[in-house]
Design an enzyme around this catalytic site. Structure first.
Site, PDB file in Angstrom:
ATOM      1  N   LYS A  35       0.890  -1.287  -0.007  1.00 61.50           N
ATOM      2  CA  LYS A  35      -0.113  -0.065   0.110  1.00 61.50           C
ATOM      3  C   LYS A  35       0.859   1.179  -0.067  1.00 61.50           C
ATOM      4  CE  LYS A  35      -4.551   0.736   0.069  1.00 61.50           C
ATOM      5  NZ  LYS A  35      -5.647   0.130  -0.414  1.00 61.50           N
TER       6      LYS A  35
HETATM    7  P1  NAD Z   1     -12.980   7.640  -2.755  1.00 57.20           P
HETATM    8  O1  NAD Z   1     -11.811   8.849  -2.538  1.00 57.20           O
HETATM    9  O2  NAD Z   1     -13.441   7.491  -4.193  1.00 57.20           O
HETATM   10  O3  NAD Z   1     -14.261   8.062  -1.695  1.00 57.20           O
HETATM   11  C1  NAD Z   1     -14.267   8.114  -0.605  1.00 57.20           C
HETATM   12  C2  NAD Z   1     -15.445   8.578   0.077  1.00 57.20           C
HETATM   13  O4  NAD Z   1     -15.748   8.436   1.135  1.00 57.20           O
HETATM   14  C3  NAD Z   1     -15.921  10.012  -0.520  1.00 57.20           C
HETATM   15  O5  NAD Z   1     -17.255  10.246  -0.938  1.00 57.20           O
HETATM   16  C4  NAD Z   1     -15.525  10.987   0.710  1.00 57.20           C
HETATM   17  O6  NAD Z   1     -16.440  12.065   0.740  1.00 57.20           O
HETATM   18  C5  NAD Z   1     -16.205   9.829   1.752  1.00 57.20           C
HETATM   19  N1  NAD Z   1     -15.988  10.251   3.064  1.00 57.20           N
HETATM   20  C6  NAD Z   1     -14.523  10.446   3.696  1.00 57.20           C
HETATM   21  N2  NAD Z   1     -14.494  10.731   4.883  1.00 57.20           N
HETATM   22  C7  NAD Z   1     -15.941  10.536   5.240  1.00 57.20           C
HETATM   23  C8  NAD Z   1     -16.543  10.315   6.491  1.00 57.20           C
HETATM   24  N3  NAD Z   1     -15.870  10.801   7.623  1.00 57.20           N
HETATM   25  N4  NAD Z   1     -17.785  10.279   6.379  1.00 57.20           N
HETATM   26  C9  NAD Z   1     -18.522   9.969   5.417  1.00 57.20           C
HETATM   27  N5  NAD Z   1     -17.865   9.905   4.038  1.00 57.20           N
HETATM   28  C10 NAD Z   1     -16.502  10.224   4.301  1.00 57.20           C
HETATM   29  O7  NAD Z   1     -12.445   6.219  -2.107  1.00 57.20           O
HETATM   30  P2  NAD Z   1     -12.923   4.988  -2.773  1.00 57.20           P
HETATM   31  O8  NAD Z   1     -11.885   4.325  -3.595  1.00 57.20           O
HETATM   32  O9  NAD Z   1     -14.424   4.798  -2.957  1.00 57.20           O
HETATM   33  O10 NAD Z   1     -12.428   4.016  -1.168  1.00 57.20           O
HETATM   34  C11 NAD Z   1     -13.396   4.248  -0.166  1.00 57.20           C
HETATM   35  C12 NAD Z   1     -12.989   3.035   0.981  1.00 57.20           C
HETATM   36  O11 NAD Z   1     -13.110   1.632   0.092  1.00 57.20           O
HETATM   37  C13 NAD Z   1     -11.555   3.204   1.330  1.00 57.20           C
HETATM   38  O12 NAD Z   1     -11.628   2.426   2.540  1.00 57.20           O
HETATM   39  C14 NAD Z   1     -10.771   2.068   0.432  1.00 57.20           C
HETATM   40  O13 NAD Z   1      -9.406   1.551   1.018  1.00 57.20           O
HETATM   41  C15 NAD Z   1     -11.891   1.084   0.101  1.00 57.20           C
HETATM   42  N6  NAD Z   1     -11.591   0.200  -1.133  1.00 57.20           N
HETATM   43  C16 NAD Z   1     -11.529   0.897  -2.438  1.00 57.20           C
HETATM   44  C17 NAD Z   1     -11.194   0.217  -3.453  1.00 57.20           C
HETATM   45  C18 NAD Z   1     -11.384   0.926  -4.834  1.00 57.20           C
HETATM   46  O14 NAD Z   1     -11.241   0.147  -5.823  1.00 57.20           O
HETATM   47  N7  NAD Z   1     -11.695   1.967  -4.952  1.00 57.20           N
HETATM   48  C19 NAD Z   1     -10.772  -1.106  -3.069  1.00 57.20           C
HETATM   49  C20 NAD Z   1     -10.852  -1.794  -2.230  1.00 57.20           C
HETATM   50  C21 NAD Z   1     -11.340  -1.003  -1.030  1.00 57.20           C
END
Ligand code: NAD
Length: 424
Positions: A108
């Protein structure tokens, strides 16, 4: 918020590991080989800003394991990134890849920055500088990053280009999550959410919940959360609450997800600000109450440490599908287990992203690209098989799904480490 920051995600990850490892009685040597990260790199990144000044950003890359294949895991841009957060996320990647059986280790990356405060040029300069500083670590056969919070396909392109220019070769397999025009895979954008939906289908089948009639609350409306809302709405489920950093929005009759997507598009940055003016819903006074709504399925899709010992007693969902990494602390886990909440753990639930990343990497290496139908089919097969294997383990060992997923993954990583032996 200060309470949340005190929870160290790496310590939480270690507690999860220890709990599972104790059930299969690993020796100290076995634990030493697979528990701690293999390599931690920290860099100071000088970046020229638009006003001509130079600003230094801190960046990390943690390679937790390369036992089962090249390190694999996203790069996060966020002001509160810490080395312990990146260590925890890298650890979860190792075990996530093992749960779904894709031939990668875990890694990561993170950069302490707020991308919303950067101009597009500054963001590009920072992305390229990060990749250049770490270019000895990265490579299609050594460490393959991907997007995570606040990073996107454009940033993947800049990073891929930086690496390819350094090596003087076209090397798309160095990074995944690229756009289709540059070696990306069909389905990659929605892969994490789609993989989660396949798990939710299996879980609701197992629990006799009708997904078509289910009510759902989703925290986070970024890549994972927005696709989760769209896909589950297409299934007929009712999305009663969604949230992001602008707040939480609620309508007991269901929020119009098309309007929510339209609102983000209109805002020009991916944010729900003003949703309550565009479609019937109320903005919750305390966004945290979204996690405590009476719903069938709660989907944390934002950041880690959202459900803690403090709010877990108030959680009223039947199922928690962990789209985010580490959204439930070990203390909250114990409380939720007593309340019979069925948790689909992150290392299984959000593994759709890394699964399609794997398919993207395979396609890059072949130089031959598969159809959307083929990727969908492979993803569904891998996710449902993995869910069933974890469920089987949970029945055999009489443990919850999280410990079962770790058991399955730890066995696979331990076996690979044993087979490789020690090079000395
Ligand atoms: P992203 O940056 O696209 O979205 C994150 C979202 O969370 C945004 O809408 C942001 O406004 C919101 N957010 C942040 N803090 C917040 C809070 N305190 N309360 C409510 N909303 C809040 O990120 P993503 O890629 O969608 O990732 C989100 C989660 O999923 C992370 O934990 C990431 O590690 C996990 N994840 C993502 C992927 C992927 O392919 N994108 C894969 C596996 C895991």
């Amino acid at each position: 918020m200060s309470f949340l920051k005190q929870i160290n995600p790496f310590e939480s990850a270690m507690k999860q590991f220890d709990k599972a490892a104790s059930l299969i009685k690993l020796t100290e040597s076995q634990i030493a080989m697979i528990k701690e990260p293999r390599r931690i790199t920290e860099v100071n990144l000088p970046v020229r800003m638009s006003d001509g000044s130079i600003r230094i950003f801190k960046g990390f890359r943690v390679q937790h394991s390369i036992v089962r294949g090249p390190a694999k895991g996203g790069i996060r841009f966020h002001p509160s990134v810490t080395v312990d957060e990146v260590k925890a996320l890298a650890f979860w990647m190792t075990y996530k890849c093992a749960v779904v059986g894709v031939p990668f280790g875990g890694g990561k990356g993170g950069v302490m920055c707020d991308p919303n405060e950067l101009t597009p040029t500054e963001l590009e300069n920072l992305s390229r500088r990060y990749f250049a500083e770490m270019s000895d670590l990265f490579g299609p056969d050594s460490d393959v990053p991907a997007p995570d919070v606040n990073t996107n396909p454009q940033i993947m392109c800049w990073m891929f280009d930086t690496y390819s220019m350094h090596k003087k070769q076209f090397l798309p397999g160095v990074i995944t999550g690229k756009p289709l025009e540059l070696g990306g895979s069909e389905v990659r954008s929605e892969a994490t959410a789609l993989g989660m939906v396949f798990c939710v289908e299996e879980a609701t089948d197992h629990l006799n919940i009708d997904l078509k009639k289910a009510t759902i609350a989703i925290q986070g409306f970024g890549n994972a959360g927005s696709y989760a809302a769209k896909l589950l709405k297409e299934h007929g489920s009712k999305i009663v609450a969604i949230s992001d950093i602008s707040g939480a929005y609620y309508n007991s009759d269901g929020i119009d997800i098309d309007k929510a997507l339209e609102t983000c598009r209109k805002n020009k940055t991916w944010i729900l600000t003003g949703l309550e003016k565009n479609t019937p819903c109320e903005k919750l006074e305390d966004p945290g109450t979204l996690l405590e709504l009476v719903v069938d399925i709660l989907i944390p899709a934002a950041l880690e440490n959202q459900i803690t010992a403090e709010n877990a007693p108030n959680v009223r969902a039947k199922v928690i599908a962990e789209c985010a990494n580490g959204p439930v602390t070990p203390e909250a886990d114990e409380i939720l287990e007593k309340k019979n909440v069925f948790i689909i753990p992150d290392i299984l639930c959000n593994a759709g992203g890394v699964t399609v990343s794997y398919l993207e990497w395979v396609q890059n290496r072949m130089g031959y690209y598969w159809s959307k139908e083929r990727i969908n089919e492979d993803l569904e097969h891998i996710m449902k098989k993995s869910f069933d294997e974890v469920l089987e383990k949970s029945k055999t060992y009489k443990v919850d799904m999280r410990i079962a997923a770790f058991l399955l993954a730890i066995e696979r990583v331990t076996k690979a480490a044993e087979l490789r032996g020690l090079y000395a």
